[in-house]
Design an enzyme around this catalytic site. Structure first.
Site, short mmCIF file in Angstrom:
data_model
loop_
_atom_site.label_atom_id
_atom_site.label_comp_id
_atom_site.label_asym_id
_atom_site.label_seq_id
_atom_site.Cartn_x
_atom_site.Cartn_y
_atom_site.Cartn_z
N GLU A 177 -70.31 -24.17 2.27
CA GLU A 177 -68.98 -24.62 2.70
C GLU A 177 -67.96 -23.50 2.52
O GLU A 177 -67.05 -23.33 3.35
CB GLU A 177 -68.55 -25.87 1.93
CG GLU A 177 -69.36 -27.13 2.22
CD GLU A 177 -69.17 -27.68 3.62
OE1 GLU A 177 -68.27 -27.19 4.34
OE2 GLU A 177 -69.91 -28.60 4.00
N TYR B 48 -79.06 -31.99 12.06
CA TYR B 48 -78.38 -31.95 10.76
C TYR B 48 -77.62 -33.25 10.51
O TYR B 48 -77.68 -33.82 9.41
CB TYR B 48 -77.42 -30.75 10.74
CG TYR B 48 -76.53 -30.67 9.52
CD1 TYR B 48 -77.06 -30.40 8.26
CD2 TYR B 48 -75.16 -30.85 9.63
CE1 TYR B 48 -76.23 -30.33 7.15
CE2 TYR B 48 -74.33 -30.78 8.53
CZ TYR B 48 -74.87 -30.52 7.29
OH TYR B 48 -74.05 -30.45 6.19
N TRP C 262 -69.31 -24.55 11.73
CA TRP C 262 -70.45 -24.98 10.92
C TRP C 262 -71.77 -24.66 11.61
O TRP C 262 -72.78 -24.38 10.96
CB TRP C 262 -70.35 -26.47 10.62
CG TRP C 262 -71.44 -26.95 9.71
CD1 TRP C 262 -72.42 -27.84 10.00
CD2 TRP C 262 -71.68 -26.52 8.36
NE1 TRP C 262 -73.25 -28.00 8.91
CE2 TRP C 262 -72.82 -27.21 7.90
CE3 TRP C 262 -71.05 -25.63 7.49
CZ2 TRP C 262 -73.35 -27.05 6.62
CZ3 TRP C 262 -71.56 -25.45 6.21
CH2 TRP C 262 -72.69 -26.14 5.79
#
Length: 220
Positions: free
Chosen positions: A63, A41, A71
């Protein structure tokens, strides 16, 4: 990349959290140095410009779901999120009803938080309404700062900024929720609106938006 960086060693700094050089010879921050999912990522997506409505709506939504979680958890659930939320097409999500809410709350593949699910549906509707003011992309990108940070360590990476505070306020006025200053700063980082790659990272300055000096390379 600094010549002082030794492969596999975190260079000294205020918190000892500078870059780590991987077995491929590329320097990354600690958070992106080991987990293959986070590493990919970081290398291929994080910080690259997002200038399409659906892509930006997806990142804004993810988010918001990330708030209070890691995350990595969100990334692992991303395929399930995309399936559950119609690939984050705001026109489809804006039409979600109580049956969809019940479906989402029963979906173990996503984060089953009713407030965040409701916020995503509400934000989809707000995204459609925002088209009358130029659209989500133009509005969010209008808060790009004149300069971007140049952090050497993670301790120097800000979690908010005057621009993220202003963006948060502007979106709330337009009916968005779960768009606090910290969440909006994370969105701005992910979408290339600011560049908070560490200065020794191989990704620093790779977005085509910001130069090494922290000044913009593009008009928007």
């Amino acid at each position: 990349m600094s010549d002082a960086v030794t492969p596999g060693v975190v260079p000294p700094g205020p918190t000892g959290t500078g870059v780590v050089v991987g077995d491929d010879g590329l320097a990354r921050p600690v958070w992106a140095a080991t987990d293959p999912l986070l590493r990919d990522y970081y290398d291929t997506e994080w910080g690259l410009p997002v200038r399409d409505e659906r892509g930006l709506f997806e990142r804004l939504s993810l988010e918001a779901f990330q708030s209070g979680l890691s995350w990595a958890t969100i990334l692992r659930k991303r395929p399930a999120f995309r399936a559950a939320f119609a690939d984050f097409d705001p026109e489809v999500v804006a039409r979600f009803d109580d049956d969809d809410r019940a479906r989402l709350m029963a979906d173990a593949g996503i984060v089953r938080n009713r407030l965040k699910i409701d916020a995503t549906i509400r934000n989809a509707r707000a995204t459609l309404d925002l088209r009358a003011d130029g659209g989500l992309v133009d509005v969010v990108w209008s808060f790009r700062p004149a300069e971007t940070p140049r952090p050497s360590t993670m301790a120097e990476v800000p979690t908010t900024s005057p621009e993220s505070v202003a963006l948060s306020k502007a979106l709330k006025v337009k009916g968005f929720t779960f768009v606090g200053p910290t969440t909006m700063h994370a969105l701005m980082e992910a979408a290339g609106i600011v560049d908070t790659h560490l200065v020794d990272s191989h990704r620093r300055g790779s977005s085509g938006v910001w130069g090494d000096d922290g000044r913009p390379l593009t008009a928007r």
